[in-house]
Write an enzyme that holds these catalytic residues in place. Structure first.
Site, PDB file in Angstrom:
ATOM      1  N   SER A  30       0.863  -1.335  -0.208  1.00 22.10           N
ATOM      2  CA  SER A  30      -0.208   0.457  -0.639  1.00 22.10           C
ATOM      3  C   SER A  30       0.912   1.472  -0.307  1.00 22.10           C
ATOM      4  O   SER A  30       1.468   1.083   0.680  1.00 22.10           O
ATOM      5  CB  SER A  30      -0.641  -0.143   1.151  1.00 22.10           C
ATOM      6  OG  SER A  30      -2.065   1.097   1.368  1.00 22.10           O
TER       7      SER A  30
ATOM      8  N   TYR B 158      -1.575   0.036  11.018  1.00 23.60           N
ATOM      9  CA  TYR B 158      -1.555  -0.710   9.286  1.00 23.60           C
ATOM     10  C   TYR B 158      -0.609   0.129   8.516  1.00 23.60           C
ATOM     11  O   TYR B 158       0.172  -0.665   7.790  1.00 23.60           O
ATOM     12  CB  TYR B 158      -3.471  -0.490   8.814  1.00 23.60           C
ATOM     13  CG  TYR B 158      -3.425  -0.796   7.258  1.00 23.60           C
ATOM     14  CD1 TYR B 158      -3.484  -2.160   7.018  1.00 23.60           C
ATOM     15  CD2 TYR B 158      -3.256   0.586   6.594  1.00 23.60           C
ATOM     16  CE1 TYR B 158      -3.431  -2.473   5.378  1.00 23.60           C
ATOM     17  CE2 TYR B 158      -3.893   0.193   5.406  1.00 23.60           C
ATOM     18  CZ  TYR B 158      -3.343  -0.913   4.772  1.00 23.60           C
ATOM     19  OH  TYR B 158      -3.647  -1.667   3.167  1.00 23.60           O
TER      20      TYR B 158
HETATM   21  N1  LIG Z   1      -8.291  -1.452  -0.284  1.00 25.97           N
HETATM   22  C1  LIG Z   1      -7.784  -0.007  -0.259  1.00 25.97           C
HETATM   23  O1  LIG Z   1      -7.725   0.969  -0.783  1.00 25.97           O
HETATM   24  C2  LIG Z   1      -6.205  -0.462  -0.323  1.00 25.97           C
HETATM   25  C3  LIG Z   1      -5.782  -0.313  -0.845  1.00 25.97           C
HETATM   26  C4  LIG Z   1      -4.451   0.061  -0.676  1.00 25.97           C
HETATM   27  C5  LIG Z   1      -4.159  -1.872   0.001  1.00 25.97           C
HETATM   28  N2  LIG Z   1      -4.436  -2.971  -0.380  1.00 25.97           N
HETATM   29  C6  LIG Z   1      -4.689  -4.010   0.294  1.00 25.97           C
HETATM   30  O2  LIG Z   1      -5.037  -4.898  -0.519  1.00 25.97           O
HETATM   31  C7  LIG Z   1      -5.360  -6.169   0.618  1.00 25.97           C
HETATM   32  C8  LIG Z   1      -6.543  -6.500   0.322  1.00 25.97           C
HETATM   33  O3  LIG Z   1      -7.784  -5.337   0.639  1.00 25.97           O
HETATM   34  P1  LIG Z   1      -8.853  -5.480   0.840  1.00 25.97           P
HETATM   35  O4  LIG Z   1      -9.247  -3.819   0.525  1.00 25.97           O
HETATM   36  O5  LIG Z   1      -9.826  -5.766  -0.671  1.00 25.97           O
HETATM   37  O6  LIG Z   1      -9.840  -6.269   2.014  1.00 25.97           O
HETATM   38  P2  LIG Z   1     -10.572  -6.796   1.804  1.00 25.97           P
HETATM   39  O7  LIG Z   1     -12.241  -6.525   0.793  1.00 25.97           O
HETATM   40  O8  LIG Z   1     -11.191  -6.140   3.990  1.00 25.97           O
HETATM   41  O9  LIG Z   1      -9.970  -8.326   2.106  1.00 25.97           O
HETATM   42  C9  LIG Z   1      -9.363  -8.440   2.647  1.00 25.97           C
HETATM   43  C10 LIG Z   1      -8.710 -10.299   2.316  1.00 25.97           C
HETATM   44  O10 LIG Z   1      -8.186 -10.401   3.621  1.00 25.97           O
HETATM   45  C11 LIG Z   1      -9.009 -11.409   4.519  1.00 25.97           C
HETATM   46  N3  LIG Z   1      -8.078 -11.580   5.434  1.00 25.97           N
HETATM   47  C12 LIG Z   1      -6.997 -11.784   6.203  1.00 25.97           C
HETATM   48  N4  LIG Z   1      -6.396 -11.981   7.480  1.00 25.97           N
HETATM   49  C13 LIG Z   1      -6.074 -13.248   6.734  1.00 25.97           C
HETATM   50  C14 LIG Z   1      -6.002 -14.323   7.114  1.00 25.97           C
HETATM   51  N5  LIG Z   1      -5.436 -14.487   8.512  1.00 25.97           N
HETATM   52  N6  LIG Z   1      -5.992 -15.519   6.521  1.00 25.97           N
HETATM   53  C15 LIG Z   1      -6.523 -15.266   5.422  1.00 25.97           C
HETATM   54  N7  LIG Z   1      -7.257 -14.561   4.668  1.00 25.97           N
HETATM   55  C16 LIG Z   1      -7.246 -12.966   5.414  1.00 25.97           C
HETATM   56  C17 LIG Z   1     -10.113 -11.445   4.602  1.00 25.97           C
HETATM   57  O11 LIG Z   1     -10.911 -12.822   4.698  1.00 25.97           O
HETATM   58  P3  LIG Z   1     -11.989 -12.448   5.842  1.00 25.97           P
HETATM   59  O12 LIG Z   1     -13.141 -12.576   5.369  1.00 25.97           O
HETATM   60  O13 LIG Z   1     -12.168 -14.157   6.574  1.00 25.97           O
HETATM   61  O14 LIG Z   1     -11.987 -11.372   6.517  1.00 25.97           O
HETATM   62  C18 LIG Z   1     -10.523 -10.559   3.452  1.00 25.97           C
HETATM   63  O15 LIG Z   1     -10.557 -11.904   2.291  1.00 25.97           O
HETATM   64  C19 LIG Z   1      -4.397  -6.103   1.722  1.00 25.97           C
HETATM   65  O16 LIG Z   1      -3.424  -6.516   1.861  1.00 25.97           O
HETATM   66  C20 LIG Z   1      -4.583  -4.695   1.493  1.00 25.97           C
HETATM   67  O17 LIG Z   1      -4.100  -3.728   2.651  1.00 25.97           O
HETATM   68  C21 LIG Z   1      -5.983  -2.410  -0.414  1.00 25.97           C
END
Ligand SMILES: NC(=O)c1ccc[n+]([C@@H]2O[C@H](COP(=O)([O-])OP(=O)(O)OC[C@H]3O[C@@H](n4cnc5c(N)ncnc54)[C@H](OP(=O)(O)O)[C@@H]3O)[C@@H](O)[C@H]2O)c1
Length: 237
Positions: A128, A141
């Site tokens: 990120s 985070y």
């Molecule tokens: N959205 C943004 O603006 C953004 C920006 C920059 C980077 N990112 C990065 O992109 C990635 C995904 O983000 P997102 O927005 O799609 O997040 P999200 O919708 O909150 O999804 C997070 C995912 O990670 C899973 N997870 C969390 N802990 C886990 C574990 N211990 N083992 C297996 N799965 C686990 C969650 O599973 P559950 O459903 O079981 O909780 C969910 O499937 C992350 O690495 C985040 O830091 C996001």
């Protein structure tokens, strides 16, 4: 590496960016292990679902044994709710470090021999732009993402000898439910035209892997990286 014909494993494929990765990988002709803590929530046709908690060593080892044909590992899963570093809950701070840093590392350690046996392949870590600054309200985070960036650079060097490409995907703001919930809870109006669609992001990422790039940045991330040459500042939301 060639994505068509690859065998990919995606962590956290039940929602958000991970879901978009699994769908796009299928569309590009990859075989896909779509993994999640609750695989019953995965609704993507044509993928192989697998239960995987990246914080659980036995779950990670089982996945590496089961998915022994993987040559593209997408480390997407993470706990993004660390909260503030000083006044926040220490368990939440540890949890975000545990998944972003140690969980990603556990996956790489378990799958490095798999990738080596399958010709080298590639690892893509979802980082990120907050790794390069911080974000008010979620500083824990941001710090965990900084650690994950350092990890990514380290394993890239260590795995170069076995021919594994290690790519950092660095997004700014991605339009998932998690981002919109965060913005709503903190009374933030997300800037117009600055939120990347998850589908566009994963296309950019997979194009980068196909081109052998070590870092893939969206426009906000490119700005955050350029700002590193100046004084530290928070990621503007
Ligand atoms: N959205 C943004 O603006 C953004 C920006 C920059 C980077 N990112 C990065 O992109 C990635 C995904 O983000 P997102 O927005 O799609 O997040 P999200 O919708 O909150 O999804 C997070 C995912 O990670 C899973 N997870 C969390 N802990 C886990 C574990 N211990 N083992 C297996 N799965 C686990 C969650 O599973 P559950 O459903 O079981 O909780 C969910 O499937 C992350 O690495 C985040 O830091 C996001």
């Amino acid at each position: 590496m060639e994505v068509h014909g690859a065998t990919a494993l995606v962590t956290g494929a039940n929602r958000g960016i991970g879901h978009a990765f699994a769908v796009e990988l299928r569309a590009r002709g990859a075989t896909v292990y779509a993994t999640a803590r609750r695989p019953e929530l995965i609704d993507i046709p044509g993928v192989q679902t697998l239960r995987l908690d990246i914080n659980d060593p036995s779950s990670v080892e089982a996945a590496a044994r089961r998915a022994s044909d993987v040559d593209l590992l997408i480390n997407n899963a993470a706990d993004t709710a660390g909260g503030p570093l000083v006044g926040g809950d220490l368990a939440a701070i540890r949890s975000t470090m545990e998944s972003n840093y140690f969980g990603t590392l556990a996956m790489i350690r378990a799958f490095a021999p798999v990738l080596a046996r399958n010709g080298g392949g590639a690892i893509l870590n979802v980082l990120s732009a907050v790794a390069w600054s911080t974000v008010v309200g979620n500083t824990a985070y941001a710090a965990a993402k900084s650690a994950q960036w350092g990890l990514t650079n380290g394993v890239r060097e260590e795995l170069a000898g076995q021919g594994t490409l290690v790519t950092a995907l660095v997004p700014g703001l991605v339009g998932t439910a998690t981002l919109y919930d965060f913005a709503r809870r903190h009374g933030i109006d997300l800037p117009d035209g600055r939120v990347t669609d998850p589908v566009d992001l994963v296309r950019l990422a997979l194009d980068g892997v196909a081109a052998g790039e070590v870092e893939v940045l969206d426009p906000l991330a490119a700005e955050a990286k350029a700002a590193l040459s100046g004084p530290p500042r928070a990621f503007a939301l």
